[in-house]
Scaffold this active site. Structure first.
Site, PDB file in Angstrom:
ATOM      1  CB  SER A  35      -0.940   0.017   1.220  1.00  0.00           C
ATOM      2  OG  SER A  35      -0.204  -0.069   2.430  1.00  0.00           O
ATOM      3  CG  ASP A 325      -3.975   5.752   6.669  1.00  0.00           C
ATOM      4  OD1 ASP A 325      -2.789   5.491   6.975  1.00  0.00           O
ATOM      5  OD2 ASP A 325      -4.537   5.215   5.681  1.00  0.00           O
ATOM      6  CG  HIS A 328      -0.792   4.015   4.501  1.00  0.00           C
ATOM      7  ND1 HIS A 328      -2.096   3.664   4.789  1.00  0.00           N
ATOM      8  CD2 HIS A 328      -0.220   2.918   3.945  1.00  0.00           C
ATOM      9  CE1 HIS A 328      -2.305   2.404   4.422  1.00  0.00           C
ATOM     10  NE2 HIS A 328      -1.188   1.930   3.902  1.00  0.00           N
TER      11      HIS A 328
END
Length: 374
Positions: A35, A325, A328
């Protein structure tokens, strides 16, 4: 007269060939990751629970709409590529992807939740592991060989840049969760050794497929991400998790050094930004941040809200937060990480002689977020 015309036609055809993938000297990149590098693959995986296709992701990128990146702006790979003059490769699952686009821009196979190990991230239902990403790359190679021929394709892939950036999910969404068998099958040291053995085989496979210029990203202090802090009893960084990242980086550096020596005509580098990120987390003000322990995008007192959602609230100044978040980094933190990797590895601008194009970056970092429907 006819010979002159034929000569001119030949010159024009040669120029056209050189400006396309048939004889291009342009360098592109192929990105394998999770991600932290995903630019939209998971948004096309309809059953995936690891998805950034929601407001407020992408709020500081381009038109401010969600684009599949798990951050408010750019990824580390975006920024490094921009500063090297490399085009940004589109997501493999982007429906507009064609052979011509691949030749011009490369491909990004990164997938949120993916890991070095195939079992990693299975709780997200759908994701691409590194093995799967390499399999997709092999399919890409077949397409390009069909398009420009085997010899030109070999030259194209040999001359491209490669990024391999996975590993954090193998700990956070595998080894450190008791629902995975790896959590009781291995010790800390034997699990890192297992990862290195697997990654070593994958890097050798990429080499056999033509990858010569490869950068492997190390792990940051993942015990300090907001998710790990909020799951601890004290709210502090989890030392065990950070020590696993350090062990991974030491073993990864050794693996890369050994492969560089044994694989002919290869340049494999290890990008380790652990120390600079740890420094920012320990003393954010020194680096221009004012928060390094909580996410900019959060759901009030309900934590951990694993993703940023439309009902979340945003911090007042996104450029002052290290984390976007629970998992990340923010665009600003990603830029700092990218600059550290560039500094350590000495990357240079590679395509052409012009200055790099301006990269989309947060332009409204101080602005309050509009409502999701606006």
């Amino acid at each position: 007269m006819e010979s002159i015309i034929n000569t001119k036609i030949l010159v024009v055809m040669t120029i056209l060939a050189l400006s396309t993938g048939l004889g291009s000297c342009k360098i592109v990149q192929f990105i394998f990751g999770d991600s932290l590098s995903d630019v939209g693959n998971n948004k096309y995986l309809s059953k995936s629970l690891a998805n950034a296709n929601l407001p407020w992701y992408g709020i500081d990128f381009g038109n401010g709409m969600p684009n599949g990146r798990f951050t408010n702006g750019r990824t580390v790979a975006d920024i490094i590529g921009d500063k090297m003059g490399l085009p940004r490769p589109p997501a493999f699952l982007d429906p507009s992807l064609t052979e011509d686009i691949i030749l011009e821009n490369g491909v990004n196979y990164a997938s949120g939740g993916g890991g070095i190990l195939n079992d990693t991230g299975n709780l997200f239902i759908q994701k691409f592991s590194l093995d799967k990403q390499i399999e997709l790359f092999q399919g890409t190679q077949e397409l390009i060989r069909s398009k420009i021929g085997a010899k030109a394709a070999e030259k194209f892939f040999n001359g491209s840049n490669y990024v391999v950036a996975l590993g954090s999910n193998d700990f956070i969404n595998n080894y450190l969760l008791p629902v995975y068998r790896d959590s009781w099958t291995y010790t800390d040291s034997s699990f890192v050794a297992y990862l290195m053995d697997t990654l070593g085989g994958q890097l050798k496979l990429l080499y056999n497929l033509g990858a010569r210029q490869v950068t492997v990203f190390g792990l940051g202090p993942m015990g300090c991400i907001p998710l790990q802090r909020v799951l601890s009893t004290t709210g502090d960084c989890q030392e065990k998790t950070n020590n696993l990242a350090l062990s991974f980086n030491r073993a990864g550096q050794k693996l890369v050094n050994d492969l560089s020596k044994s694989l002919k005509n290869s340049s494999i580098k290890f990008g380790d930004a652990y120390e600079v990120v740890a420094g920012v987390i320990n003393d954010p003000a020194k680096f221009g941040f004012n928060n390094s322990d909580s996410p900019c995008c959060s759901f009030g007192q309900i934590r951990p809200a694993l993703t940023c959602i439309p009902a979340s609230t945003l911090c007042e100044d996104r450029s002052k937060y290290v984390f976007w978040d629970e998992y990340h980094p923010s665009d600003k933190a990603n830029e700092m990480i990218a600059n550290e990797i560039i500094r350590k590895l000495g990357f240079l601008y590679v395509n052409g002689t012009n200055t790099p194009p301006p990269a989309p970056a947060p332009t409204h970092a101080h602005a309050h977020a509009p409502s999701p429907g606006s």
